[in-house]
Write an enzyme that holds these catalytic residues in place. Sequence first.
Site, PDB file in Angstrom:
ATOM      1  N   HIS A 145       3.391   1.096   7.634  1.00 19.93           N
ATOM      2  CA  HIS A 145       2.999   2.469   7.304  1.00 19.93           C
ATOM      3  C   HIS A 145       3.465   3.364   8.438  1.00 19.93           C
ATOM      4  CE1 HIS A 145       0.542   6.014   6.395  1.00 19.93           C
ATOM      5  NE2 HIS A 145       0.303   6.047   7.696  1.00 19.93           N
ATOM      6  N   GLU A 157      -4.635  10.556  11.275  1.00 19.22           N
ATOM      7  CA  GLU A 157      -4.567   9.087  11.209  1.00 19.22           C
ATOM      8  C   GLU A 157      -4.779   8.454  12.578  1.00 19.22           C
ATOM      9  OE1 GLU A 157      -1.585   8.994   7.304  1.00 19.22           O
ATOM     10  OE2 GLU A 157      -0.904   8.132   9.191  1.00 19.22           O
ATOM     11  N   TYR A 169      -6.367   5.668   2.580  1.00 19.95           N
ATOM     12  CA  TYR A 169      -5.437   5.962   1.481  1.00 19.95           C
ATOM     13  C   TYR A 169      -6.077   6.846   0.398  1.00 19.95           C
ATOM     14  CZ  TYR A 169      -1.682   2.885   3.152  1.00 19.95           C
ATOM     15  OH  TYR A 169      -0.652   2.321   3.867  1.00 19.95           O
ATOM     16  N   LYS A 208       1.735  -3.893   8.456  1.00 26.80           N
ATOM     17  CA  LYS A 208       0.837  -4.277   7.360  1.00 26.80           C
ATOM     18  C   LYS A 208       0.629  -5.796   7.279  1.00 26.80           C
ATOM     19  CE  LYS A 208       1.932  -0.171   4.553  1.00 26.80           C
ATOM     20  NZ  LYS A 208       2.338   0.314   3.219  1.00 26.80           N
ATOM     21  N   ASN A 214       5.470  -3.620   1.880  1.00 26.93           N
ATOM     22  CA  ASN A 214       6.654  -3.017   2.495  1.00 26.93           C
ATOM     23  C   ASN A 214       6.569  -2.946   4.014  1.00 26.93           C
ATOM     24  OD1 ASN A 214       4.745  -1.064   2.675  1.00 26.93           O
ATOM     25  ND2 ASN A 214       5.800   0.457   1.416  1.00 26.93           N
TER      26      ASN A 214
HETATM   27  P1  GDP Z   1       4.715   5.611   2.068  1.00 27.06           P
HETATM   28  O1  GDP Z   1       4.221   6.914   2.621  1.00 27.06           O
HETATM   29  O2  GDP Z   1       6.214   5.498   2.130  1.00 27.06           O
HETATM   30  O3  GDP Z   1       4.046   4.419   2.689  1.00 27.06           O
HETATM   31  O4  GDP Z   1       4.401   5.567   0.512  1.00 27.06           O
HETATM   32  P2  GDP Z   1       3.200   6.213  -0.340  1.00 27.06           P
HETATM   33  O5  GDP Z   1       2.367   7.140   0.493  1.00 27.06           O
HETATM   34  O6  GDP Z   1       3.799   6.763  -1.593  1.00 27.06           O
HETATM   35  O7  GDP Z   1       2.334   4.959  -0.766  1.00 27.06           O
HETATM   36  C1  GDP Z   1       1.479   4.331   0.149  1.00 27.06           C
HETATM   37  C2  GDP Z   1       1.656   2.843   0.012  1.00 27.06           C
HETATM   38  O8  GDP Z   1       1.237   2.434  -1.289  1.00 27.06           O
HETATM   39  C3  GDP Z   1       3.092   2.329   0.107  1.00 27.06           C
HETATM   40  O9  GDP Z   1       3.541   2.172   1.439  1.00 27.06           O
HETATM   41  C4  GDP Z   1       3.004   1.010  -0.608  1.00 27.06           C
HETATM   42  O10 GDP Z   1       2.426  -0.013   0.206  1.00 27.06           O
HETATM   43  C5  GDP Z   1       2.019   1.336  -1.748  1.00 27.06           C
HETATM   44  N1  GDP Z   1       2.722   1.763  -2.959  1.00 27.06           N
HETATM   45  C6  GDP Z   1       3.439   2.904  -3.154  1.00 27.06           C
HETATM   46  N2  GDP Z   1       3.909   2.984  -4.413  1.00 27.06           N
HETATM   47  C7  GDP Z   1       3.472   1.869  -5.054  1.00 27.06           C
HETATM   48  C8  GDP Z   1       3.617   1.372  -6.379  1.00 27.06           C
HETATM   49  O11 GDP Z   1       4.262   1.976  -7.240  1.00 27.06           O
HETATM   50  N3  GDP Z   1       3.010   0.182  -6.666  1.00 27.06           N
HETATM   51  C9  GDP Z   1       2.290  -0.506  -5.737  1.00 27.06           C
HETATM   52  N4  GDP Z   1       1.721  -1.664  -6.098  1.00 27.06           N
HETATM   53  N5  GDP Z   1       2.128  -0.061  -4.479  1.00 27.06           N
HETATM   54  C10 GDP Z   1       2.719   1.099  -4.132  1.00 27.06           C
HETATM   55 MG    MG Z   2       2.508   8.006   2.384  1.00 29.17          MG
END
Ligand code: GDP
Ligand code: MG
Length: 151
Positions: free
Chosen positions: A127, A138, A65, A25, A124
């Site tokens: 992805h 994807e 997303y 990222k 973080n």
């Molecule tokens: P992943 O599959 O572990 O990447 O997590 P998710 O699919 O739940 O979320 C996608 C991405 O959205 C995450 O990798 C983070 O970059 C972002 N994200 C997830 N949860 C949060 C949150 O509570 N706040 C913010 N600002 N970003 C989030």
């Molecule tokens: Mg995810």
Amino acid sequence: MRIIALFLAIASFAFAEEQTLSIIKPDAVEHHKIGEITEYLENGGLKVVATKMVRLTTEQAKAFYAVHKDKAFYADLVKFMTSGPVLVQVLEGSDAVAVNRQIIGSASEPGTIRADFGTDVQRNAVHGSDSVDNAKKEIAFFFKTEEIFSY
Ligand code: GDP
Ligand code: MG
């Protein structure tokens, strides 16, 4: 012979060769961590079979997303993911989807990518596809078949 064939069938099911999509990222690219993160992935047994740097458009980030479109963080996430270039990679290996998610880990697991290179819940570092089905979608989102290599 039948027993061997049965064993091979079970083994190929249990350790299926898979492909998954990884994105380094904008935060990690900006912090010059492409090399170190790729090392974590390769050392974890994953092979990079496709790679390119792209700057996502707002439309692309929204589409990628879309599953999160009703979440409070969606707009912020789209803004973050379009804030700078990212490195997209196809990773291949036994059980690649799950193995990649293990290497990615979480902020609370030292030695994993998100603990060692992430900044916060949004920034973080990487992805990784969360299922074989999503990995296929994807990968197709970013790569043509001829951009993915075998070696
Ligand atoms: P992943 O599959 O572990 O990447 O997590 P998710 O699919 O739940 O979320 C996608 C991405 O959205 C995450 O990798 C983070 O970059 C972002 N994200 C997830 N949860 C949060 C949150 O509570 N706040 C913010 N600002 N970003 C989030
Ligand atoms: Mg995810």
